[in-house]
Design a protein around this motif. Sequence first.
Motif, PDB file in Angstrom:
ATOM      1  N   GLN A  18       0.818  -1.207   0.000  1.00  0.00           N
ATOM      2  CA  GLN A  18       0.000   0.000   0.000  1.00  0.00           C
ATOM      3  C   GLN A  18       0.855   1.262   0.000  1.00  0.00           C
ATOM      4  O   GLN A  18       1.958   1.294   0.555  1.00  0.00           O
ATOM      5  CB  GLN A  18      -0.918   0.019   1.233  1.00  0.00           C
ATOM      6  N   GLU A  19       0.321   2.314  -0.608  1.00  0.00           N
ATOM      7  CA  GLU A  19       0.937   3.638  -0.555  1.00  0.00           C
ATOM      8  C   GLU A  19       0.771   4.222   0.854  1.00  0.00           C
ATOM      9  O   GLU A  19      -0.149   3.844   1.582  1.00  0.00           O
ATOM     10  CB  GLU A  19       0.263   4.565  -1.564  1.00  0.00           C
ATOM     11  N   PRO A  20       1.638   5.157   1.242  1.00  0.00           N
ATOM     12  CA  PRO A  20       1.393   5.865   2.511  1.00  0.00           C
ATOM     13  C   PRO A  20       0.066   6.605   2.468  1.00  0.00           C
ATOM     14  O   PRO A  20      -0.370   7.065   1.408  1.00  0.00           O
ATOM     15  CB  PRO A  20       2.574   6.851   2.607  1.00  0.00           C
ATOM     16  N   VAL A  21      -0.580   6.709   3.605  1.00  0.00           N
ATOM     17  CA  VAL A  21      -1.855   7.429   3.687  1.00  0.00           C
ATOM     18  C   VAL A  21      -1.601   8.912   3.469  1.00  0.00           C
ATOM     19  O   VAL A  21      -0.720   9.505   4.096  1.00  0.00           O
ATOM     20  CB  VAL A  21      -2.520   7.206   5.062  1.00  0.00           C
ATOM     21  N   ARG A  22      -2.339   9.505   2.563  1.00  0.00           N
ATOM     22  CA  ARG A  22      -2.274  10.957   2.340  1.00  0.00           C
ATOM     23  C   ARG A  22      -3.379  11.590   3.169  1.00  0.00           C
ATOM     24  O   ARG A  22      -4.539  11.656   2.765  1.00  0.00           O
ATOM     25  CB  ARG A  22      -2.450  11.274   0.852  1.00  0.00           C
ATOM     26  N   TRP A  23      -3.012  12.067   4.346  1.00  0.00           N
ATOM     27  CA  TRP A  23      -4.008  12.413   5.348  1.00  0.00           C
ATOM     28  C   TRP A  23      -4.854  13.617   4.964  1.00  0.00           C
ATOM     29  O   TRP A  23      -5.973  13.768   5.454  1.00  0.00           O
ATOM     30  CB  TRP A  23      -3.320  12.663   6.690  1.00  0.00           C
ATOM     31  N   LEU A  24      -4.343  14.507   4.127  1.00  0.00           N
ATOM     32  CA  LEU A  24      -5.126  15.677   3.737  1.00  0.00           C
ATOM     33  C   LEU A  24      -5.761  15.517   2.362  1.00  0.00           C
ATOM     34  O   LEU A  24      -6.263  16.485   1.794  1.00  0.00           O
ATOM     35  CB  LEU A  24      -4.248  16.938   3.772  1.00  0.00           C
ATOM     36  N   ALA A  25      -5.737  14.308   1.823  1.00  0.00           N
ATOM     37  CA  ALA A  25      -6.494  14.038   0.607  1.00  0.00           C
ATOM     38  C   ALA A  25      -7.981  14.007   0.952  1.00  0.00           C
ATOM     39  O   ALA A  25      -8.367  13.511   2.015  1.00  0.00           O
ATOM     40  CB  ALA A  25      -6.057  12.716  -0.014  1.00  0.00           C
ATOM     41  N   PRO A  26      -8.850  14.547   0.119  1.00  0.00           N
ATOM     42  CA  PRO A  26     -10.289  14.623   0.450  1.00  0.00           C
ATOM     43  C   PRO A  26     -10.885  13.277   0.839  1.00  0.00           C
ATOM     44  O   PRO A  26     -11.686  13.204   1.783  1.00  0.00           O
ATOM     45  CB  PRO A  26     -10.908  15.166  -0.842  1.00  0.00           C
ATOM     46  N   LYS A  27     -10.519  12.206   0.131  1.00  0.00           N
ATOM     47  CA  LYS A  27     -11.088  10.900   0.421  1.00  0.00           C
ATOM     48  C   LYS A  27     -10.736  10.451   1.834  1.00  0.00           C
ATOM     49  O   LYS A  27     -11.594   9.970   2.585  1.00  0.00           O
ATOM     50  CB  LYS A  27     -10.592   9.882  -0.596  1.00  0.00           C
ATOM     51  N   GLU A  28      -9.463  10.626   2.214  1.00  0.00           N
ATOM     52  CA  GLU A  28      -9.042  10.195   3.545  1.00  0.00           C
ATOM     53  C   GLU A  28      -9.633  11.079   4.630  1.00  0.00           C
ATOM     54  O   GLU A  28      -9.999  10.609   5.709  1.00  0.00           O
ATOM     55  CB  GLU A  28      -7.513  10.185   3.644  1.00  0.00           C
ATOM     56  N   LEU A  29      -9.716  12.365   4.360  1.00  0.00           N
ATOM     57  CA  LEU A  29     -10.329  13.265   5.337  1.00  0.00           C
ATOM     58  C   LEU A  29     -11.770  12.861   5.633  1.00  0.00           C
ATOM     59  O   LEU A  29     -12.180  12.784   6.795  1.00  0.00           O
ATOM     60  CB  LEU A  29     -10.288  14.706   4.821  1.00  0.00           C
ATOM     61  N   ALA A  30     -12.525  12.572   4.579  1.00  0.00           N
ATOM     62  CA  ALA A  30     -13.935  12.206   4.760  1.00  0.00           C
ATOM     63  C   ALA A  30     -14.062  10.853   5.449  1.00  0.00           C
ATOM     64  O   ALA A  30     -14.846  10.702   6.400  1.00  0.00           O
ATOM     65  CB  ALA A  30     -14.635  12.186   3.404  1.00  0.00           C
ATOM     66  N   PHE A  84       3.888   0.752   2.563  1.00  0.00           N
ATOM     67  CA  PHE A  84       4.656  -0.492   2.512  1.00  0.00           C
ATOM     68  C   PHE A  84       6.144  -0.259   2.726  1.00  0.00           C
ATOM     69  O   PHE A  84       6.778  -0.955   3.540  1.00  0.00           O
ATOM     70  CB  PHE A  84       4.441  -1.205   1.179  1.00  0.00           C
ATOM     71  N   GLU A  85       6.736   0.684   2.004  1.00  0.00           N
ATOM     72  CA  GLU A  85       8.193   0.809   2.040  1.00  0.00           C
ATOM     73  C   GLU A  85       8.710   1.123   3.440  1.00  0.00           C
ATOM     74  O   GLU A  85       9.695   0.527   3.895  1.00  0.00           O
ATOM     75  CB  GLU A  85       8.644   1.873   1.043  1.00  0.00           C
ATOM     76  N   ALA A  86       8.067   2.041   4.142  1.00  0.00           N
ATOM     77  CA  ALA A  86       8.510   2.378   5.490  1.00  0.00           C
ATOM     78  C   ALA A  86       8.241   1.232   6.461  1.00  0.00           C
ATOM     79  O   ALA A  86       9.111   0.835   7.243  1.00  0.00           O
ATOM     80  CB  ALA A  86       7.815   3.652   5.964  1.00  0.00           C
ATOM     81  N   THR A  87       7.021   0.672   6.416  1.00  0.00           N
ATOM     82  CA  THR A  87       6.665  -0.422   7.328  1.00  0.00           C
ATOM     83  C   THR A  87       7.538  -1.639   7.097  1.00  0.00           C
ATOM     84  O   THR A  87       8.047  -2.248   8.053  1.00  0.00           O
ATOM     85  CB  THR A  87       5.181  -0.801   7.146  1.00  0.00           C
ATOM     86  N   ALA A  88       7.736  -2.028   5.827  1.00  0.00           N
ATOM     87  CA  ALA A  88       8.536  -3.214   5.525  1.00  0.00           C
ATOM     88  C   ALA A  88      10.009  -2.995   5.833  1.00  0.00           C
ATOM     89  O   ALA A  88      10.718  -3.945   6.196  1.00  0.00           O
ATOM     90  CB  ALA A  88       8.354  -3.597   4.060  1.00  0.00           C
ATOM     91  N   SER A  89      10.517  -1.761   5.707  1.00  0.00           N
ATOM     92  CA  SER A  89      11.910  -1.482   6.045  1.00  0.00           C
ATOM     93  C   SER A  89      12.153  -1.699   7.533  1.00  0.00           C
ATOM     94  O   SER A  89      13.146  -2.320   7.938  1.00  0.00           O
ATOM     95  CB  SER A  89      12.276  -0.053   5.645  1.00  0.00           C
TER      96      SER A  89
END
Length: 612
Positions: A18-30, A84-89
């Motif tokens: 998975q990509e990192p969560v983009r916390w200020l993206a509209p979808k994630e905010l909602a 994924f990259e940060a968590t798996a590292s």
Amino acid sequence: MDFRELRRHADELRFTPQEPVRWLAPKELARTAVKVCLAAVFAGYSDKREIQGALEAGLLRAPLADPDAEEIWIDFVADLGDGFEATASVAAALGADRLAVDGPGPLPRGSLLVLGGDQVYPVASATAYEDRMKGPYRAALPSAPDEPLMVALPGNHDWYDGLTAFLRLFAQESVIGGWQTRQTRSYFAVELPQRWWLVGLDSQLGTYFDDPQRRYFETYFSPRLRPGDSVIVCSAEPTWVRSDERPDAFNSLHWFDRNIVRSRFDRTTRKHEETGASIRLWLTGDKHHYARYAERLAGDAAGAGDVLPPDPRRRQMVTCGLGGAFLASTHRLPKALPLPPATSRMQKKDHPPTAFALAQHTYPDAAESRSLVRAIAKPWSRFWLPRRNPGFAVLAGAVQMVLVLVASGAFALAEGRHNPVGALRSAGADDLLGLLCASAALFVLPFVIGWWRGLMRERRPRAPSGPVVAVLFQAAVAAAALTVTVAIARAVPSSWNGLALLAILLAVAAVTGAFLGSELFALWVLWTDRGPVAEWQMSGQSVDDHKGFLRMHLARDGTLTLYPLALEATCRNWEFDEVAGAEGAWKRPVPKPAPTVRLIEDPVVIARHGRG
């Protein structure tokens, strides 16, 4: 291969990176807002901790790599289930047999892995756990002959589905790669060698200790404490830091210290008796940085900014939330903490309070923290808000289009016209000047209000803050965008079709609004120095470097040594390694090169209670 190539092999990996969560993206905010509201509403009516009282319970015992040695290595990681990259590292470093570290030398893998909360982002679900946490950790350690124990605490993101997925994954004695889960509830107590204990507390979404949890610790843990025993307490959030602004934030943890660790309730005599035990280390995540507070001892200097010399007698409070989620700032951390604060409303509390001081080394350090925070409003930075959250620029552009339409309609009514396009075409130089002045006034007004309120309340100017400021900033952008559209409308020949002109004007408004609207929002977030909005300064950037964890060694002499470790870099390049499992062969991603780690600060030694 890179991340995108890995995603194409999800079937062979048995999870989808998975990509990192983009916390200020509209979808994630909602989506996150809905989950938070639901969790807050139903938490008091459907508390999974009350239901857990019917489950089996008991003490856990940490596996020892060498039982005769009576020592153990322990790993602590928190806030891990993000990109994924940060968590798996981080998982790859935790799963390695040994880590080469300058100074202490090779550090062996822990026989006990403690997950300190927020094992998944943005909200808990079976699929999210599989893709964001379980898959990367199973790949990092597919099997281990020593069967290390894994215990987990739920954080607020684990609680957003009512703890359902968390209990299914961590409380059914299943395996995650080579790690074994043995807890049966969302809280636990682990017996360690050398009269040490490790305790995990579940405070739900920042609430009180439930009755089944209290009875668990009164039944299985507190009666076994003896004079001289030492305790490590893991909690889901560093409430000691929040006590600087919320005096009652530390009350629950202080109650646990006074009534479960230092004393126990004798049901026969109906009185509390001293145990002689002591909490020597508080551990938590939640804040995605590394920070340590050390206890002040008699004879230490009283200044808040003084650096305390190393002393094994000091109790420590450590926040280490570097397991994979976005980096958090450190430059606003309070330098000194009296715990519990004198203003706490607890009836029975320690007096005088115990003083703790912030250690010299944090990660990131204060200078780098300030630099990273400011990057959110720098268009030339790779951490600029719209660059890290492209959907936010689209949202800002759409909002500005609507505002410009409303403003142009209001302008037409003010000019006595029914056609906004015609009104814009006939606007004069004085109208342009008026719109520019309105835009400037709306931008300056928040500063005037903030300074005036500061002078009235605190006799000193204060920076603007609050949702009203954000609204006024967007109104200023709308006025500026309308000024641009008026200038364009005046320059376009009258023979142009009105609808075509309207489309051009809206496009200009969208582009202008996407840039200026995002920039002013980023500036507002940057100026806000407290509360949830201040946390957006780093969450909006989703910094996926600066990761790490805590490795601890409990030695034969009863001393506990902390090794705070940071990864030199998040891994970006991966290759496949085939694994033969009971359910058939599968492939695991292996970082190339393997992650290297370094010490954040010199190892911290904590003596067992009762020893100098």
